[in-house]
Motif scaffolding. Sequence first.
Motif, PDB file in Angstrom:
ATOM      1  N   LYS A 166       0.824  -1.174   0.156  1.00 36.82           N
ATOM      2  CA  LYS A 166      -0.159   0.104   0.045  1.00 36.82           C
ATOM      3  C   LYS A 166       0.533   1.410   0.148  1.00 36.82           C
ATOM      4  O   LYS A 166       0.109   2.257   0.084  1.00 36.82           O
ATOM      5  CB  LYS A 166      -0.826  -0.021   1.635  1.00 36.82           C
ATOM      6  CG  LYS A 166      -1.849   1.033   0.952  1.00 36.82           C
ATOM      7  CD  LYS A 166      -2.924   1.278   2.305  1.00 36.82           C
ATOM      8  CE  LYS A 166      -3.809   1.597   2.663  1.00 36.82           C
ATOM      9  NZ  LYS A 166      -4.896   2.549   3.279  1.00 36.82           N
ATOM     10  N   GLN A 167       2.057   1.172  -0.383  1.00 38.14           N
ATOM     11  CA  GLN A 167       3.219   1.805  -0.263  1.00 38.14           C
ATOM     12  C   GLN A 167       4.433   2.332  -0.983  1.00 38.14           C
ATOM     13  O   GLN A 167       4.717   0.960  -0.921  1.00 38.14           O
ATOM     14  CB  GLN A 167       3.814   2.828   1.630  1.00 38.14           C
ATOM     15  CG  GLN A 167       4.030   1.833   1.679  1.00 38.14           C
ATOM     16  CD  GLN A 167       5.114   1.670   2.939  1.00 38.14           C
ATOM     17  OE1 GLN A 167       5.259   2.956   2.478  1.00 38.14           O
ATOM     18  NE2 GLN A 167       5.527   0.721   2.971  1.00 38.14           N
TER      19      GLN A 167
ATOM     20  N   THR B 113       4.708   7.999  -4.147  1.00 36.65           N
ATOM     21  CA  THR B 113       3.661   8.135  -5.043  1.00 36.65           C
ATOM     22  C   THR B 113       3.294   9.391  -5.553  1.00 36.65           C
ATOM     23  O   THR B 113       3.434  10.499  -4.979  1.00 36.65           O
ATOM     24  CB  THR B 113       2.432   7.411  -3.623  1.00 36.65           C
ATOM     25  OG1 THR B 113       2.450   8.381  -3.198  1.00 36.65           O
ATOM     26  CG2 THR B 113       2.587   6.029  -3.731  1.00 36.65           C
TER      27      THR B 113
ATOM     28  N   THR C 281      -3.815   8.666  -6.695  1.00 32.87           N
ATOM     29  CA  THR C 281      -4.563   7.171  -5.771  1.00 32.87           C
ATOM     30  C   THR C 281      -5.550   7.198  -7.242  1.00 32.87           C
ATOM     31  O   THR C 281      -6.010   7.625  -7.802  1.00 32.87           O
ATOM     32  CB  THR C 281      -5.626   7.670  -4.800  1.00 32.87           C
ATOM     33  OG1 THR C 281      -4.525   8.006  -3.683  1.00 32.87           O
ATOM     34  CG2 THR C 281      -6.423   6.181  -4.740  1.00 32.87           C
TER      35      THR C 281
ATOM     36  N   SER D 108      -2.487   3.257  -4.844  1.00 37.35           N
ATOM     37  CA  SER D 108      -1.812   4.111  -5.264  1.00 37.35           C
ATOM     38  C   SER D 108      -1.314   3.750  -6.280  1.00 37.35           C
ATOM     39  O   SER D 108      -0.565   3.162  -7.176  1.00 37.35           O
ATOM     40  CB  SER D 108      -0.463   4.475  -4.277  1.00 37.35           C
ATOM     41  OG  SER D 108      -1.004   3.664  -2.874  1.00 37.35           O
TER      42      SER D 108
ATOM     43  N   ALA E  72       1.048  -1.660  -4.747  1.00 37.03           N
ATOM     44  CA  ALA E  72       0.715  -1.075  -5.325  1.00 37.03           C
ATOM     45  C   ALA E  72      -1.253  -0.981  -4.148  1.00 37.03           C
ATOM     46  O   ALA E  72      -1.527   0.276  -3.838  1.00 37.03           O
ATOM     47  CB  ALA E  72       0.561  -0.330  -6.675  1.00 37.03           C
TER      48      ALA E  72
END
Length: 622
Positions: free
Chosen positions: A397-398, A403, A406, A436, A474
């Motif tokens: 998720k990061q 990034t 979204t 992301s 992601a």
Amino acid sequence: MSFLFPLGWIFAALVPVIIALYLRRVRRKHVVVPTLLFWQRALGEQSRRAFLGRLRQLLSLLLQLLIFTLILLALVRPEPAGFSRHGHSTVIILDSRARMQAMEPDGKTRFAKAVALAKQTAANAREGASVAVLSAHAQPEVVAPFSTDPAQLLRHLDALQPTDDSGDLKEAVALARELLAARPGNHRLLVFTDGRELPDFQTADAQDASVIPVEIVPVGTPRNNVAITRFAARPQLASPQTSDLLLSLANYGNETAEGTVEITADGALLDVKPFRLAPGEQRTEVFPAIDGGKKSMFPEAPARLQARLELKSDDALPLDNVAYATRPAVKPLHVLLVSKGNWFLEKVLPANPAVRFEMLEPGAFSPAMAGSFDVVIFDGEGPDLATLTTGNALYIKQSPLGTSGTLKEPLVTDSDPANPLLRFVEWQNVTLLRASELPPPSLEGWRFEVPLRSFEHPLIITGEQGSRRIAIFAFDIAESDLPLRVAFPLLISNTLQWLASGGQPAPLSDLEAGQGIPLPAGATVRPAESDTAVATRFFQPHRNGFYQIRTGETEQPVAVNTFSPQEADLRTGLAEQGTSLLGNTNRLWAGAASRPLWQWLALTALLLIGVEWGLYHRRHTE
């Protein structure tokens, strides 16, 4: 006509000596006898004898002179006009593949029979003709370069041994034709084999008359054989102490075969499997085998497995009655999960028996800890790559690369099934709530790949720098239906295995005899039962069995097998190819005709000596 040893003509000075011996006067002995009645005729002839009368033994003299002339010509080694020492070139190809180790009814192998015929051909080579010997297996090999010395060729043939390789004869024939094409004069190409490729060569030679024709000298007869055609092992993911074994058997014969297969691991018996195969039947079976001798659930050392056929009746090729396999060592992965709480990850990690994991809050993690674990998983929070200088990491998720936004409900459009992370992972109908938006990966010193995309947007990124590896998801696992699918544990397991293997040499798969592989710098190879290294840069085994590959302080076993139906199927041979005794007779006369002229002269002289001896004892030349 030329002569190889012209100094031999000096012995022609002995001709007057032979004639003088026939012209010499014989001294008479004085003997007192009671009567001259029986000597009157002899005394009458003696009184009429003139000078030429001394040559009454003319036939004997002519035979002696002819015999001496033949011996003299054999000594000076005459050569016909137009013949040169390099005017005739012959290449002998000996088939040394695994099938040539098959036993014939007389107890000799096909290879031994082929060598005997090749030695006869080399011994009968024309005087001054050049003969070379090639060995045909996985790769053709020049055993003896062109030579006019039969003794040297015989030594090379005596030292030649069959291999356990498979393959065909086409490369060897092509090499032989190249060698012959570079030499002047007449050419001959002989292939000593079991005759399997005879129709192929006959067809090819008939289509192209410009090539040097192949003369097949077949050896062997059709034989029955039972073989192990495949044997492999791998540890089960759920129970590394248990191995899944794959075993394939084939009956290449005209009779039903019965027996058992004994399977051992490091010398300890694992299992015994009975079998019964109909003529021509092939069978493959996958079954588990538990190594009871291992106390630990995770075998830390590779195991060497062996399968051996025990047949109720003998077959022709014992080589393929034994097969070898290696089971790699299983080492549990030490994983650190850095998360505030992720129920799915906390359940999937302990469900994998190959994983031992610990969990920390993000605030308790220090970058120095990364080197103590095989993999560190950062769930939602994690340091960037400049801070995390050691260890392998999975970011969820990061991204440590930053990034740019979204993505809402991204669709999986491109998936690379060949990537190790996505092996056996199906992404059809997987729903992602958000992800992301990752920029195109670019960082000096790193090599990146994008195995999963949503159009032009990366969903999974992998990166390598030397021995370090990272993977970036992601998307948030909790914001998808991926945990509800079989793809989820596979994806996590594949990712952890790939990350943990960074910087470690990939385990070698088992090899086939004749297959070559380059070795890492400094690596050496030795047979399992020997301390002598047999390869350092390139490893090409020609014998079945176990070998140890040493790299630094670690050793890894590798198994070598033939595993070739073409080599195991011995139902072709001399009789099936329809080769008659006439063909062998023609080759015999061809070999006799190629003998040097001096041998024929010497043989003729020997025959005349026998004739003269017979005439003398019959009182025709006394």
